[in-house]
Design an enzyme around this catalytic site. Structure first.
Site, PDB file in Angstrom:
ATOM      1  N   LEU A  94       0.851  -1.186   0.000  1.00  0.00           N
ATOM      2  CA  LEU A  94       0.000   0.000   0.000  1.00  0.00           C
ATOM      3  C   LEU A  94       0.889   1.240   0.000  1.00  0.00           C
ATOM      4  O   LEU A  94       1.909   1.272   0.687  1.00  0.00           O
ATOM      5  CB  LEU A  94      -0.902   0.008   1.246  1.00  0.00           C
ATOM      6  CG  LEU A  94      -1.973  -1.091   1.277  1.00  0.00           C
ATOM      7  CD1 LEU A  94      -2.640  -1.152   2.642  1.00  0.00           C
ATOM      8  CD2 LEU A  94      -3.021  -0.869   0.187  1.00  0.00           C
ATOM      9  N   ASP A 151      -2.256  -3.313  19.086  1.00  0.00           N
ATOM     10  CA  ASP A 151      -0.950  -2.608  19.142  1.00  0.00           C
ATOM     11  C   ASP A 151      -1.073  -1.302  18.362  1.00  0.00           C
ATOM     12  O   ASP A 151      -0.238  -0.975  17.521  1.00  0.00           O
ATOM     13  CB  ASP A 151       0.129  -3.510  18.521  1.00  0.00           C
ATOM     14  CG  ASP A 151       1.549  -3.014  18.814  1.00  0.00           C
ATOM     15  OD1 ASP A 151       1.712  -2.090  19.627  1.00  0.00           O
ATOM     16  OD2 ASP A 151       2.494  -3.555  18.201  1.00  0.00           O
TER      17      ASP A 151
HETATM   18  P1  ADP Z   1       7.571  -4.017  12.028  1.00  0.00           P
HETATM   19  O1  ADP Z   1       6.794  -5.305  12.139  1.00  0.00           O
HETATM   20  O2  ADP Z   1       9.029  -4.238  11.848  1.00  0.00           O
HETATM   21  O3  ADP Z   1       7.248  -3.045  13.143  1.00  0.00           O
HETATM   22  P2  ADP Z   1       5.714  -2.670  10.237  1.00  0.00           P
HETATM   23  O4  ADP Z   1       4.691  -3.712   9.914  1.00  0.00           O
HETATM   24  O5  ADP Z   1       5.309  -1.655  11.257  1.00  0.00           O
HETATM   25  O6  ADP Z   1       7.111  -3.346  10.659  1.00  0.00           O
HETATM   26  O7  ADP Z   1       6.137  -1.967   8.864  1.00  0.00           O
HETATM   27  C1  ADP Z   1       7.251  -1.097   8.780  1.00  0.00           C
HETATM   28  C2  ADP Z   1       6.924   0.119   7.919  1.00  0.00           C
HETATM   29  O8  ADP Z   1       6.630  -0.305   6.602  1.00  0.00           O
HETATM   30  C3  ADP Z   1       5.671   0.854   8.393  1.00  0.00           C
HETATM   31  O9  ADP Z   1       5.996   1.883   9.276  1.00  0.00           O
HETATM   32  C4  ADP Z   1       5.052   1.368   7.120  1.00  0.00           C
HETATM   33  O10 ADP Z   1       5.553   2.654   6.806  1.00  0.00           O
HETATM   34  C5  ADP Z   1       5.529   0.413   6.064  1.00  0.00           C
HETATM   35  N1  ADP Z   1       4.466  -0.552   5.703  1.00  0.00           N
HETATM   36  C6  ADP Z   1       3.795  -1.381   6.546  1.00  0.00           C
HETATM   37  N2  ADP Z   1       2.916  -2.141   5.876  1.00  0.00           N
HETATM   38  C7  ADP Z   1       3.038  -1.780   4.580  1.00  0.00           C
HETATM   39  C8  ADP Z   1       2.380  -2.196   3.360  1.00  0.00           C
HETATM   40  N3  ADP Z   1       1.445  -3.163   3.368  1.00  0.00           N
HETATM   41  N4  ADP Z   1       2.746  -1.609   2.202  1.00  0.00           N
HETATM   42  C9  ADP Z   1       3.720  -0.656   2.180  1.00  0.00           C
HETATM   43  N5  ADP Z   1       4.360  -0.210   3.275  1.00  0.00           N
HETATM   44  C10 ADP Z   1       4.028  -0.767   4.463  1.00  0.00           C
END
Ligand code: ADP
Length: 292
Positions: free
Chosen positions: A97, A196
């Protein structure tokens, strides 16, 4: 790394039923725990997180959480694709996304979250599997009573870990004894929660859709999500007014907010140590003042 990407692309092709020959396009910053990447063939793009092979269960729980929220048809999450192992690595794949949108989407985020919180479970408080909060194991054994769930599956569990880590919480027992009073007259229904929901796990796409991601899903008091939105910075005010209009909060939330955020501060002590111990002790003190 090359082997990982061929394993991941092969599994994406298998799961989606479409030939996918994507290449790693970019490394994504901002995550707390995993390495994150974009993987694209120019038409389809996926978001992939990598960690050690031993973290596979963490990714499986995240995938199941995304599926649970997606099935509620209430709020947008990245569509989950698959998890797997490749050599010394585990991975999770989901829809890519494009974040970075603005506008009026925070009110929509509040309304959509309220709708998600109206999704309930006949089995009570808990979930069908454990997951993780940060990198900490999060048990979700079903309980009929919210009070018992919060005592045993949440605070009690983190206090045990904190003791092993050498934490000192002189008023812990007094707080546990006060829990019935703190949660008396509060009889929430089991709501589907993100679990969370800090500001790093909610965003707006460039087409203006509110999205939540990286969940630690279970069925619990919906106030846990609202409380966490205020723990490390707050969401925009439009979010709170739209939520409150769609699903008003019950009396006593201001005190329960401290009780619910204490769980995350204890978890932060267990993950990072340092000043979170004194922050937790201050919160315990604030709660005990309410019952005296
Ligand atoms: P972690 O599990 O290491 O905390 P996150 O799931 O929070 O990682 O994702 C890290 C970063 O990647 C997020 O802060 C967001 O900016 C980006 N992100 C998360 N999900 C998506 C997605 N589906 N598509 C694009 N970018 C994403």
């Amino acid at each position: 790394m090359a082997d990982i990407w061929s394993d991941v692309t092969a599994q994406i092709s298998q799961v989606t039923g479409q030939a996918f020959r994507g290449k790693q396009t970019r490394s994504v910053g901002g995550g707390c725990i995993n390495q994150a990447y974009g993987l694209s063939d120019g038409q389809m793009t996926f978001f992939v997180k990598l960690n050690q092979a031993s973290k596979l269960a963490m990714f499986e729980a995240e995938l199941a959480g995304l599926q649970e929220i997606h099935s509620s048809q209430t709020i947008r999450v990245p569509l989950p694709v698959c998890t797997g192992l490749s050599g010394a690595n585990s991975y999770i794949v989901m829809e890519w996304l494009d974040f970075g949108g603005r506008g009026h989407a925070w009110a929509a985020m509040g309304r959509d979250l309220a709708a998600m919180h109206r999704t309930s479970s006949d089995l009570g408080f808990g979930w069908h599997r454990a997951n993780t909060i940060g990198e900490t194991h999060q048990p979700n054994d079903w309980q009929e009573s919210w009070y018992a769930f919060w005592r045993d599956q949440r605070l009690g569990y983190q206090f045990r870990l904190a003791k092993r880590r050498g934490g000192s919480f002189p008023q812990q027992q007094a707080l546990m004894d006060a829990l019935p009073e703190l949660l008396s007259e509060h009889d929430p229904m089991p709501s589907l929660v993100h679990g969370d929901l800090w500001s790093g796990n909610a965003s707006i796409t460039t087409v203006g859709e509110p999205v939540i991601f990286d969940p630690a899903t279970y069925y619990g008091d919906r106030e846990v999500d609202l409380a966490m939105t205020e723990l490390f910075g707050s969401f925009p005010t439009d979010f709170y007014s739209a939520y409150e209009a769609a699903y008003p909060l019950s009396e006593g939330y201001a005190t329960r907010k401290i009780l619910y955020n204490l769980y995350h501060i204890l978890n932060h002590f267990n993950l990072f140590g340092g000043g979170y111990e004194s922050q937790a002790n201050r919160m315990i003190q604030q709660l005990l003042v309410k019952v005296r």
